[in-house]
Design an enzyme around this catalytic site. Structure first.
Site, PDB file in Angstrom:
ATOM      1  CG  ASP A 100      -1.780   1.222   1.334  1.00 54.29           C
ATOM      2  OD1 ASP A 100      -2.920   1.130   0.841  1.00 54.29           O
ATOM      3  OD2 ASP A 100      -1.341   2.261   1.855  1.00 54.29           O
TER       4      ASP A 100
ATOM      5  CE1 TYR B 253       0.845   7.906   2.478  1.00 50.12           C
ATOM      6  CE2 TYR B 253       1.283   5.625   1.911  1.00 50.12           C
ATOM      7  CZ  TYR B 253       0.488   6.577   2.511  1.00 50.12           C
ATOM      8  OH  TYR B 253      -0.663   6.174   3.153  1.00 50.12           O
TER       9      TYR B 253
ATOM     10  CE  LYS C 244      -3.560   4.782   0.845  1.00 56.12           C
ATOM     11  NZ  LYS C 244      -2.102   4.614   1.069  1.00 56.12           N
TER      12      LYS C 244
ATOM     13  CG  HIS D 194      -4.404   9.826   0.421  1.00 53.04           C
ATOM     14  ND1 HIS D 194      -3.066   9.796   0.136  1.00 53.04           N
ATOM     15  CD2 HIS D 194      -4.506   9.394   1.693  1.00 53.04           C
ATOM     16  CE1 HIS D 194      -2.400   9.362   1.197  1.00 53.04           C
ATOM     17  NE2 HIS D 194      -3.253   9.115   2.159  1.00 53.04           N
TER      18      HIS D 194
HETATM   19  N1  LIG Z   1      -5.029   6.447   3.953  1.00 55.74           N
HETATM   20  C1  LIG Z   1      -4.406   7.190   4.849  1.00 55.74           C
HETATM   21  O1  LIG Z   1      -4.699   8.389   5.031  1.00 55.74           O
HETATM   22  C2  LIG Z   1      -3.330   6.570   5.668  1.00 55.74           C
HETATM   23  C3  LIG Z   1      -2.836   7.232   6.803  1.00 55.74           C
HETATM   24  C4  LIG Z   1      -1.844   6.599   7.566  1.00 55.74           C
HETATM   25  C5  LIG Z   1      -1.385   5.348   7.197  1.00 55.74           C
HETATM   26  N2  LIG Z   1      -1.882   4.743   6.066  1.00 55.74           N
HETATM   27  C6  LIG Z   1      -1.387   3.404   5.610  1.00 55.74           C
HETATM   28  O2  LIG Z   1      -1.380   2.507   6.715  1.00 55.74           O
HETATM   29  C7  LIG Z   1      -0.065   1.971   6.872  1.00 55.74           C
HETATM   30  C8  LIG Z   1       0.219   1.644   8.317  1.00 55.74           C
HETATM   31  O3  LIG Z   1      -0.049   2.746   9.161  1.00 55.74           O
HETATM   32  P1  LIG Z   1       1.072   3.526   9.985  1.00 55.74           P
HETATM   33  O4  LIG Z   1       2.348   3.390   9.281  1.00 55.74           O
HETATM   34  O5  LIG Z   1       0.562   4.884  10.240  1.00 55.74           O
HETATM   35  O6  LIG Z   1       1.068   2.811  11.409  1.00 55.74           O
HETATM   36  P2  LIG Z   1       1.131   1.285  11.991  1.00 55.74           P
HETATM   37  O7  LIG Z   1       1.317   0.317  10.909  1.00 55.74           O
HETATM   38  O8  LIG Z   1      -0.014   1.157  12.928  1.00 55.74           O
HETATM   39  O9  LIG Z   1       2.408   1.353  12.898  1.00 55.74           O
HETATM   40  C9  LIG Z   1       3.705   1.510  12.387  1.00 55.74           C
HETATM   41  C10 LIG Z   1       4.631   1.666  13.613  1.00 55.74           C
HETATM   42  O10 LIG Z   1       4.590   0.467  14.392  1.00 55.74           O
HETATM   43  C11 LIG Z   1       5.895  -0.077  14.475  1.00 55.74           C
HETATM   44  N3  LIG Z   1       5.767  -1.539  14.340  1.00 55.74           N
HETATM   45  C12 LIG Z   1       5.464  -2.241  13.232  1.00 55.74           C
HETATM   46  N4  LIG Z   1       5.425  -3.552  13.500  1.00 55.74           N
HETATM   47  C13 LIG Z   1       5.715  -3.691  14.802  1.00 55.74           C
HETATM   48  C14 LIG Z   1       5.859  -4.811  15.655  1.00 55.74           C
HETATM   49  N5  LIG Z   1       5.679  -6.048  15.224  1.00 55.74           N
HETATM   50  N6  LIG Z   1       6.177  -4.581  16.967  1.00 55.74           N
HETATM   51  C15 LIG Z   1       6.355  -3.328  17.431  1.00 55.74           C
HETATM   52  N7  LIG Z   1       6.242  -2.220  16.658  1.00 55.74           N
HETATM   53  C16 LIG Z   1       5.928  -2.405  15.359  1.00 55.74           C
HETATM   54  C17 LIG Z   1       6.695   0.535  13.351  1.00 55.74           C
HETATM   55  O11 LIG Z   1       8.045   0.682  13.717  1.00 55.74           O
HETATM   56  P3  LIG Z   1       9.253   0.127  12.787  1.00 55.74           P
HETATM   57  O12 LIG Z   1       9.055   0.664  11.396  1.00 55.74           O
HETATM   58  O13 LIG Z   1      10.463   0.681  13.488  1.00 55.74           O
HETATM   59  O14 LIG Z   1       9.163  -1.360  12.853  1.00 55.74           O
HETATM   60  C18 LIG Z   1       6.044   1.911  13.220  1.00 55.74           C
HETATM   61  O15 LIG Z   1       6.598   2.806  14.156  1.00 55.74           O
HETATM   62  C19 LIG Z   1       0.813   3.092   6.310  1.00 55.74           C
HETATM   63  O16 LIG Z   1       2.128   2.676   6.074  1.00 55.74           O
HETATM   64  C20 LIG Z   1       0.030   3.483   5.081  1.00 55.74           C
HETATM   65  O17 LIG Z   1       0.232   2.544   4.043  1.00 55.74           O
HETATM   66  C21 LIG Z   1      -2.846   5.326   5.308  1.00 55.74           C
END
Ligand SMILES: NC(=O)c1ccc[n+]([C@@H]2O[C@H](COP(=O)([O-])OP(=O)(O)OC[C@H]3O[C@@H](n4cnc5c(N)ncnc54)[C@H](OP(=O)(O)O)[C@@H]3O)[C@@H](O)[C@H]2O)c1
Length: 288
Positions: free
Chosen positions: A55, A60, A85, A118
């Site tokens: 994704d 990004y 997006k 988005h």
């Molecule tokens: N549509 C939208 O507006 C929107 C907005 C936000 C996000 N998104 C999408 O959703 C995806 C995920 O959301 P997000 O990146 O905001 O947050 P997330 O996936 O909830 O959390 C990512 C964080 O958690 C840590 N993490 C990952 N796996 C872990 C594990 N097994 N144990 C402990 N910590 C862990 C990562 O650190 P490390 O990298 O250091 O492992 C990072 O700091 C994004 O990458 C994007 O593709 C979309």
């Protein structure tokens, strides 16, 4: 509690259907906030350990690196489900068509599996004509499924007034402390798949004692428990990590099942704790 990473041969999570003839691995890799010059090796590692769903987004600024990883992997295009997006500043009929072509070029692919608006970007009021462009891309085959992100019920209502094709998914912020049960129920009524972003609460939901207790009971990690909760609710889920061990850990969620009581315990953690922007007001153009 075991924190040892699972074997790279961990089973893939199940595929789920989001539209006629379109299904995807329920768990994929999100690449938000991975810098453009770092994304390629991370996506390559993800594909190497078994991810088949990525994704990204124009906003990004890392689509080119994702595309380079797809090519370097040697995997056939049809084996990897790719979502991108549309930036807020590229809403509108002609602008969306142009932006889609540029996204394809950056990714180096001839079609997207899923293309999302988005944000509703309510100030601009352009999502209805943007959706017409999305429907055209869909009918021409350059996008296999079309959807939205961050849409609230009022945005969906306005969209469905003009839509011939309903959004296949709405990608929304969803994690244990922000579980949006009313919005989820609304999507179930409309038949729109919910995709959870920031599914781990960007890591903040992993230290909750209720989560760590359940993790101990399953010899799993807190992240695996939270991802399992999303999957058992039927959400598509896209955790982000830059660590190879965590890539493996996050994918390895098929080996245990949460009980109804454990699901209810996690459901009860909802605090309405939004991390990201509020879709009712967010209207940044997202163009650098
Ligand atoms: N549509 C939208 O507006 C929107 C907005 C936000 C996000 N998104 C999408 O959703 C995806 C995920 O959301 P997000 O990146 O905001 O947050 P997330 O996936 O909830 O959390 C990512 C964080 O958690 C840590 N993490 C990952 N796996 C872990 C594990 N097994 N144990 C402990 N910590 C862990 C990562 O650190 P490390 O990298 O250091 O492992 C990072 O700091 C994004 O990458 C994007 O593709 C979309």
């Amino acid at each position: 509690m075991s924190t040892a990473p699972a074997s790279p041969a961990a089973p893939l999570t199940a595929r789920t259907a989001i539209a006629a003839g379109v299904d995807l691995p329920q768990l994929g890799l999100g690449v938000f906030q991975i810098p453009p010059d770092q994304v390629q090796p991370i996506v390559e590692q993800a594909l190497d350990v078994g991810y088949r769903h990525v994704d990204t987004a124009a906003a990004y600024n890392n689509e080119s690196g994702v595309g380079a990883a797809l090519r370097a992997s040697g995997l056939p295009r049809e084996e990897v489900f790719v979502t991108s997006k549309l930036r807020n500043g590229e809403q509108g009929y002609d602008a969306a068509l142009r932006a889609h072509a540029e996204t394809l070029e950056r990714l180096g692919v001839d079609h997207l599996d899923l293309f999302l608006i988005h944000w509703p970007n309510p100030g601009a009021g352009l999502w209805q004509e943007t959706w017409r462009a999305f429907e055209r891309l869909h009918s021409e085959g350059s996008v296999r499924a079309i959807g939205v992100s961050n849409f609230l019920p009022e945005h969906l209502r306005e969209l469905t007034e003009v839509a011939s094709t309903l959004p296949a998914v709405n990608q929304i912020e969803l994690h244990p402390t922000h579980s949006q049960s009313d919005l989820v129920a609304h999507h179930r009524e409309l038949g729109i798949t919910v995709e959870s972003y920031s599914p781990l609460g960007q890591g903040a939901d992993l230290d909750l004692p209720e989560i760590t207790r359940i993790a101990e009971a399953h010899c799993a990690t807190p992240a695996q428990v939270v991802l399992r909760w999303h999957i058992q609710h039927g959400f598509v889920v896209i955790p982000k990590t830059t660590s190879r061990d965590r890539l493996v850990e996050n994918l390895d969620v098929d080996g245990f099942r949460l009980s109804a009581e454990q699901m209810a315990t996690i459901d009860a953690l909802d605090r309405g704790h939004r991390i990201g922007n509020d879709p009712a007001t967010f209207s940044i153009s997202q163009i650098r």
